[in-house]
Design an enzyme around this catalytic site. Structure first.
Site, PDB file in Angstrom:
ATOM      1  N   VAL A   1       0.903  -1.146   0.000  1.00 49.67           N
ATOM      2  CA  VAL A   1       0.000   0.000   0.000  1.00 49.67           C
ATOM      3  C   VAL A   1       0.948   1.203   0.000  1.00 49.67           C
ATOM      4  O   VAL A   1       1.547   1.530   1.018  1.00 49.67           O
ATOM      5  CB  VAL A   1      -0.944  -0.003   1.215  1.00 49.67           C
ATOM      6  N   PRO A   2       1.121   1.836  -1.162  1.00 45.57           N
ATOM      7  CA  PRO A   2       2.269   2.698  -1.437  1.00 45.57           C
ATOM      8  C   PRO A   2       2.221   4.101  -0.821  1.00 45.57           C
ATOM      9  O   PRO A   2       2.118   5.108  -1.521  1.00 45.57           O
ATOM     10  CB  PRO A   2       2.259   2.778  -2.960  1.00 45.57           C
ATOM     11  N   CYS A   3       2.389   4.204   0.483  1.00 44.31           N
ATOM     12  CA  CYS A   3       2.352   5.505   1.144  1.00 44.31           C
ATOM     13  C   CYS A   3       3.516   6.400   0.727  1.00 44.31           C
ATOM     14  O   CYS A   3       3.449   7.620   0.892  1.00 44.31           O
ATOM     15  CB  CYS A   3       2.277   5.352   2.654  1.00 44.31           C
ATOM     16  N   HIS A   4       4.565   5.828   0.135  1.00 43.01           N
ATOM     17  CA  HIS A   4       5.663   6.660  -0.372  1.00 43.01           C
ATOM     18  C   HIS A   4       5.224   7.516  -1.552  1.00 43.01           C
ATOM     19  O   HIS A   4       5.899   8.473  -1.905  1.00 43.01           O
ATOM     20  CB  HIS A   4       6.869   5.784  -0.753  1.00 43.01           C
TER      21      HIS A   4
END
Length: 172
Positions: A127-130
């Protein structure tokens, strides 16, 4: 519940994955000695091996999308909704601001809450919070550090590689 774990080396250091029978439960920017303190009964292998295999492909540029189930059991309410929205609507190579993610989640007033949710994401990378940036154009925050966030955004083609060496990205 049976838990499994696996570790992969990446451009941001060791990544340890913990998975249940239903999906990935945790992605930690740490080796197993640190990452497994919360999961002492986890055994090597299983779905965690599949997850680290896909992460290895992502780090080498061979994968742009993860095909992994996520164990959402520890997440509920706005936190789960925002993380699912991020996973579904912000693909490889794209970014979104905290404010825009709040809007996409149907809660335009919740941009500060979105920042907190990103900081407590148990499954970063998958889950790409970056990919979530500050509205003013800066990187915003990232638990493993801004250098790791820069490296991931360079990997995805969002930032120029030269920005890693020159440190010209605003970090606010």
């Amino acid at each position: 519940m049976e838990l499994t774990w696996s570790t992969v080396a990446g451009p941001v250091g060791d990544i340890t994955v913990v998975a249940s029978g239903t999906g990935v439960r945790r992605v930690a920017f740490a080796g197993p000695d640190l990452a497994l303190a919360e999961f002492p009964s986890a055994e090597p292998g299983g779905l965690a091996d599949e997850a680290t295999g896909q992460l290895g492909e992502y780090f080498s540029g061979e994968r742009r999308e993860f095909r992994l189930a996520i164990d959402w059991t520890e997440l509920d309410g706005l936190r789960a909704h925002v993380l699912r929205t991020l996973q579904e609507l912000v693909p490889f190579g794209e970014t979104v601001s905290y404010k825009r993610l709040a809007e996409l989640s149907g809660r335009p007033e919740a941009s500060r809450a979105v920042g907190s949710i990103m900081g407590s994401n148990p499954v970063p990378l998958i889950v790409p919070c970056h990919r979530v940036l500050a509205s003013g154009g800066g990187l915003g925050g990232f638990g493993p550090g801004l250098e790791a966030k820069r490296k991931l955004l360079v990997l995805e083609g969002v930032l120029e590689p030269s920005l890693l060496e020159l440190d010209l990205v605003r970090d606010e």
